[in-house]
Scaffold this active site. Structure first.
Site, PDB file in Angstrom:
ATOM      1  N   CYS A  93       0.934  -1.151   0.051  1.00 52.37           N
ATOM      2  CA  CYS A  93      -0.126  -0.001  -0.034  1.00 52.37           C
ATOM      3  C   CYS A  93       0.848   1.247   0.161  1.00 52.37           C
ATOM      4  CB  CYS A  93      -0.784   0.104   1.429  1.00 52.37           C
ATOM      5  SG  CYS A  93      -2.030   1.490   1.464  1.00 52.37           S
ATOM      6  N   HIS A  94       0.497   2.379  -0.589  1.00 51.97           N
ATOM      7  CA  HIS A  94       1.198   3.597  -0.755  1.00 51.97           C
ATOM      8  C   HIS A  94       1.428   4.222   0.925  1.00 51.97           C
ATOM      9  CE1 HIS A  94       1.522   4.722  -4.790  1.00 51.97           C
ATOM     10  NE2 HIS A  94       0.654   4.147  -4.973  1.00 51.97           N
ATOM     11  N   THR A  95       0.801   3.793   1.917  1.00 48.63           N
ATOM     12  CA  THR A  95       0.824   4.307   3.296  1.00 48.63           C
ATOM     13  C   THR A  95       2.248   3.606   3.601  1.00 48.63           C
ATOM     14  OG1 THR A  95      -1.436   4.175   3.637  1.00 48.63           O
ATOM     15  CG2 THR A  95      -0.144   4.194   5.548  1.00 48.63           C
ATOM     16  N   HIS A 115       0.642  -3.745   6.220  1.00 48.78           N
ATOM     17  CA  HIS A 115      -0.774  -3.679   6.917  1.00 48.78           C
ATOM     18  C   HIS A 115      -1.748  -4.385   5.965  1.00 48.78           C
ATOM     19  CE1 HIS A 115      -0.813  -0.055   4.663  1.00 48.78           C
ATOM     20  NE2 HIS A 115      -1.988   0.136   4.981  1.00 48.78           N
ATOM     21  N   GLU A 116      -1.731  -4.692   4.740  1.00 46.32           N
ATOM     22  CA  GLU A 116      -2.563  -4.947   4.032  1.00 46.32           C
ATOM     23  C   GLU A 116      -2.177  -6.620   3.470  1.00 46.32           C
ATOM     24  OE1 GLU A 116      -3.740  -3.966  -0.497  1.00 46.32           O
ATOM     25  OE2 GLU A 116      -3.840  -2.047   1.000  1.00 46.32           O
ATOM     26  N   CYS A 145     -13.131  -3.797  18.980  1.00 42.44           N
ATOM     27  CA  CYS A 145     -13.186  -4.429  20.399  1.00 42.44           C
ATOM     28  C   CYS A 145     -14.455  -5.190  20.828  1.00 42.44           C
ATOM     29  CB  CYS A 145     -12.585  -3.659  21.410  1.00 42.44           C
ATOM     30  SG  CYS A 145     -13.938  -2.281  21.952  1.00 42.44           S
ATOM     31  N   CYS A 150     -17.573   0.407  24.853  1.00 42.32           N
ATOM     32  CA  CYS A 150     -17.094   1.202  23.736  1.00 42.32           C
ATOM     33  C   CYS A 150     -17.935   1.894  23.018  1.00 42.32           C
ATOM     34  CB  CYS A 150     -16.236   0.072  22.863  1.00 42.32           C
ATOM     35  SG  CYS A 150     -15.329   1.065  21.565  1.00 42.32           S
ATOM     36  N   CYS A 153     -17.557   1.369  19.111  1.00 36.76           N
ATOM     37  CA  CYS A 153     -17.986   0.136  18.391  1.00 36.76           C
ATOM     38  C   CYS A 153     -19.559   0.155  18.490  1.00 36.76           C
ATOM     39  CB  CYS A 153     -17.455  -1.144  19.237  1.00 36.76           C
ATOM     40  SG  CYS A 153     -15.659  -1.333  18.824  1.00 36.76           S
ATOM     41  N   CYS A 161     -12.354   2.357  16.582  1.00 36.87           N
ATOM     42  CA  CYS A 161     -12.113   1.984  18.011  1.00 36.87           C
ATOM     43  C   CYS A 161     -11.026   2.542  18.581  1.00 36.87           C
ATOM     44  CB  CYS A 161     -12.467   0.295  17.889  1.00 36.87           C
ATOM     45  SG  CYS A 161     -12.158  -0.439  19.726  1.00 36.87           S
ATOM     46  N   ARG A 165      -5.344   1.976  20.217  1.00 31.32           N
ATOM     47  CA  ARG A 165      -5.014   3.209  19.480  1.00 31.32           C
ATOM     48  C   ARG A 165      -3.629   3.678  20.071  1.00 31.32           C
ATOM     49  NH1 ARG A 165      -2.341   5.601  16.376  1.00 31.32           N
ATOM     50  NH2 ARG A 165      -2.922   7.248  15.092  1.00 31.32           N
ATOM     51  N   CYS A 225      -6.967  -3.123   3.519  1.00 29.28           N
ATOM     52  CA  CYS A 225      -6.725  -1.542   3.383  1.00 29.28           C
ATOM     53  C   CYS A 225      -7.310  -1.014   2.012  1.00 29.28           C
ATOM     54  CB  CYS A 225      -5.321  -1.143   3.506  1.00 29.28           C
ATOM     55  SG  CYS A 225      -5.284   0.341   3.697  1.00 29.28           S
ATOM     56  N   ARG A 421      -1.519  -2.620  -7.318  1.00 26.67           N
ATOM     57  CA  ARG A 421      -1.282  -3.619  -6.252  1.00 26.67           C
ATOM     58  C   ARG A 421      -0.247  -4.622  -6.453  1.00 26.67           C
ATOM     59  NH1 ARG A 421      -2.351   0.115  -3.380  1.00 26.67           N
ATOM     60  NH2 ARG A 421      -3.753  -0.057  -1.732  1.00 26.67           N
TER      61      ARG A 421
END
Length: 777
Positions: A93-95, A115-116, A145, A150, A153, A161, A165, A225, A421
């Site tokens: 991913c570009h992130t 993360h993907e 969660c 929460c 959520c 959520c 974090r 993602c 991708r």
């Protein structure tokens, strides 16, 4: 007479299968011992023993800005509320690039990015109940969660959520520590709660979206993602409705996902905006109606969009992360009700600005993370929709690589400009194994990794050649042994009956002569009525002929004819050349099968059947057992395989099955371009009217010059009407090839019809096409 024959057959089979029975018995014992701690799942995984041992594996570690290196790491066991995953596939991913370049304000080094991904649960920590070892999951950077207290959520308004974090942004697990260490003991930071640029990773249970066991992790990994973010931005954050106008700034994977989602919702007009003119074709394939390049405009792009729509666009989306583009997207939104959604992540320290008047006059500025999807509740249904064919996503994958050591190659691909991708598969032949089960191997895979060694596809058939050379040497050694041996079994003396072997070899060779004669005839005449699954590109394409136009099958025909001649000749004079020839044919079969599976991406059943014949003859001539029964059984078995193959192909032909496309020409620069054969059938008035109707509807037929079903489909229209059909050539070595368009559209086989935005694979009758297109003539 029948009883001795059956007794001999059972005895021969018992002797042949004894080692296998012992192996299966031992395997069953081991399986029972391991059953309490090792779940059933995919092979090649290292499973936890329940003692919480660390796992050593490979990872692509970011040691600093633009410093990504494959490294040996140690992954600790999961603690309470945590899950250790075997990463099967990772989409770039570009992130990830954004952080690697040093633009992320929360970026930490050294760390494991990514993360993907798609993964399999390897082991779980104390208290984990929602997943178990062996489950397929998508790790999500936005956790859920589901706790009663929460409010995030519990609310349908958000997916943010905050449970983990704080520590997630600090690069640690919820207890403030890391589960990764380099080989020298240096702690490595986590990234976005996922860290999937590794063969194994540890994530929180609340970050794991459990998905269907039938999911292809190398495809659905993108739902961790980018693609899911684009869909959610259109469906949840903006809630695009039918008949709306949409403008998407940035035509990467996320932007194209927004376009795809807007089209599914029935948007009336979809503007794709990008500074790269090469994105025009792919944007239109995903559903864009207009393409604009801001650098070609004399006025700001927002003014052009307002002029095109009178008051502005109903929904605009920024997928660039550029704050100036974010402003342009807002100011292009419709006066009074326009909504502009910010998806792209801006660099550290950047701020957005506009005149307050833009908001006072009714425009809304919104942002979205992960498209607003609640990860554990809403990602699994998305995967189910993909599996059901409702949401095609294969076209997003433009590059495939294998092994985490090739992650840097994926980074380079993403910088290349033509990559949507890049998917990196982890482990030994992970990508190949996953795709071979479907008969599809990514065309861009140029090498595979075996414990860090780089393997080229041609090494596989080469290894087969080496193996059969050894077999040939062993055969030559066996020739020196006496041909008559005494064996005492069941109180009977048996001697080798070589004439029986020769008759069996001759029978098998006769089957091979018939098959290769048919294949040669088919190649020379272009008439191919039996081969319907996979044989298309092998038989009809340029790969099935030698220089001068000599069919490759003709070589097999000569070889089988030679075996038949030798098998019927003098036993003493022909024994050595017969063994040498059959062994060489078996070796050639290994090469052919290897090339078909791993290079040409084909499953030609007739070719595999021929390989069966070659192996049968090689085995017959190496056998020294006296009973005729094994020889007769082998001949009958080979004949059944061949006739079943032919019968199966006839059934497939009648069922109008489609032919899988070849990818060989994609990996090399073709020296010659090929045209489909001309259609010579007459055109009926109905076919002519239907062809004009399909053209007016914007229908397309995707095919390949070598595909017999495509030729049959064209012939149904006739020589005149076929000119009105919008035909797209998908073979890379075909004249006027548009292979990239076929891939982006998600075409899986030939022919495939695109009617009204829906894909209909397989050869269709004129009545079927009339029904699909709404033709009433």
């Amino acid at each position: 007479m029948l009883r001795p024959l059956l007794t001999s057959t059972v005895f021969a089979l018992s002797r042949a299968l004894a080692p296998q029975r012992r192996a299966l018995t031992n395997a069953a014992k081991n399986q029972r011992r391991q059953a309490s701690r090792m779940p059933e799942s995919e092979p090649g995984l290292i499973w936890a023993t329940g003692t919480g041992e660390p796992i050593s594996c490979k990872a692509a570690v970011a040691f600093g800005v633009d410093d990504l290196r494959p490294t040996d790491i140690v992954v600790a066991a999961p603690k309470a509320g945590e899950v250790r995953l075997k990463v099967v596939a990772n989409a770039l991913c570009h992130t990830d690039i954004y952080t690697l370049e040093g633009s992320d304000p929360e970026g930490l080094f050294p760390s494991i990015l990514g993360h993907e991904a798609g993964a399999i649960v390897e082991s779980v920590g104390e208290g984990v109940t929602s997943v178990k070892p062996g489950d397929k999951v998508i790790p999500c950077y936005t956790p859920q969660c589901r706790e009663a207290d929460c409010i995030f959520c519990a609310s349908p308004k958000t997916n943010l959520c905050p449970k983990i974090r704080g520590t997630q942004g600090q690069g640690t697990m919820p207890d403030g520590t890391t589960r990764f260490k380099a080989a020298d003991g240096t702690p490595l930071a986590h990234f976005m709660g996922c860290s999937t640029f590794a063969e194994y990773t540890v994530v929180s249970e609340i970050s794991c979206a459990k998905i269907s066991d039938d999911a292809d992790l190398e495809t659905v990994c993108m739902l961790g993602c980018g693609v899911a973010t684009g869909w959610g931005a259109a469906w949840k954050t903006a809630n695009v409705e039918e008949g709306a106008s949409v403008a998407v700034f940035g035509c990467g994977a996320v932007g194209l996902a927004v376009i795809q989602a807007a089209k599914i919702r029935g948007a009336r007009r979809i503007f794709a905006i990008d500074v790269n003119d090469d994105k025009k074709a792919v944007a239109e394939e995903f559903g864009a109606t207009d393409f604009l390049n801001p650098t070609d405009e004399d006025t700001p792009i927002q003014q052009r969009l307002v002029a095109e729509t009178q008051w502005g666009v109903d929904y605009t989306f920024d997928c660039t992360g550029n704050v100036e583009v974010m402003r342009a997207a807002l100011e292009a939104a419709h006066r009074g009700w326009g909504v502009s959604v910010v998806i792209g992540v801006a660099a550290a320290g950047k701020e957005i600005a506009t005149r307050p008047f833009q908001l006072v006059t009714g425009r809304t500025w919104k942002g979205t993370a992960f498209g607003g999807f609640k990860s554990r509740d809403e990602v699994p249904p998305l995967v189910d929709q993909v599996l059901n064919g409702e949401l095609p996503i294969d076209a997003y994958v433009t590059h495939r690589l294998s092994g985490v050591e090739n992650t840097l190659g994926a980074v380079d691909a993403l910088h290349g400009g033509d990559c949507l991708r890049a998917v990196v598969s982890s482990g030994m032949f992970a990508n190949l194994a996953a795709k071979a089960s479907k008969g599809v191997v990514g065309a861009r895979v140029k090498s595979w990794s075996l414990y860090g060694w780089s393997l080229k596809p041609w090494l596989i058939p080469l290894a087969g050649i080496a193996g059969w050379v050894l077999l040939l040497l062993a055969s030559a050694h066996a020739l020196q042994a006496p041909r008559v041996r005494q064996r005492t079994c069941l109180k009977a003396t048996q001697t080798n009956d070589e004439p029986a072997t020769r008759k069996a070899v001759a029978a098998v060779a006769g089957i091979g002569v018939a098959e290769t004669a048919y294949l040669t005839y088919s190649k020379l005449t272009g008439v191919q009525g039996l081969c319907a699954s996979g044989c298309g590109s092998v038989l009809e394409g340029p790969y099935a002929q030698l220089p001068g136009g000599v069919p490759l099958a003709a070589v097999g025909l000569l070889a089988y004819a030679a075996v038949l001649f030798l098998a019927l000749g003098d036993v003493d004079k022909t024994r050595k050349p017969l063994v040498a020839l059959t062994s060489a044919m078996a070796a050639a079969s290994v090469c052919l099968v290897g090339l078909l599976l791993f290079w040409l991406n084909q499953t030609c059943v007739l070719c595999f059947g021929s390989a069966t014949l070659c192996f049968t003859n090689a085995w017959l001539l190496r056998s020294e057992k006296g009973s005729r029964t094994p020889f007769i059984a082998a001949t009958v078995l080979a004949a059944l395989v061949q006739f079943s193959t032919v019968a199966g192909n006839v059934a497939l032909k009648e069922a109008r099955m489609i032919v899988q496309p070849a990818v060989a020409a994609e990996t090399t620069t073709p020296k010659q371009l090929f045209s489909p054969p001309p259609v010579k059938t007459a055109t009926t008035p109905k076919a002519a009217a239907l062809a004009k109707h399909l053209s007016a509807k914007g229908a397309r037929m995707y095919g390949a010059y070598w595909c017999s079903h495509c030729f049959d489909q064209k012939s149904a229209f006739g020589s005149k009407a076929v000119e009105d059909i919008d035909y797209v050539e998908c073979a890379a070595d075909g004249v006027d090839s548009q292979r990239a368009k076929c891939d982006r559209r998600g075409v899986k086989g030939y022919p495939t019809w695109d009617i009204g935005g829906e894909l209909y694979p397989g050869e269709k009758s004129l009545d079927e096409l009339a029904e699909l297109s709404g033709f009433k003539g």
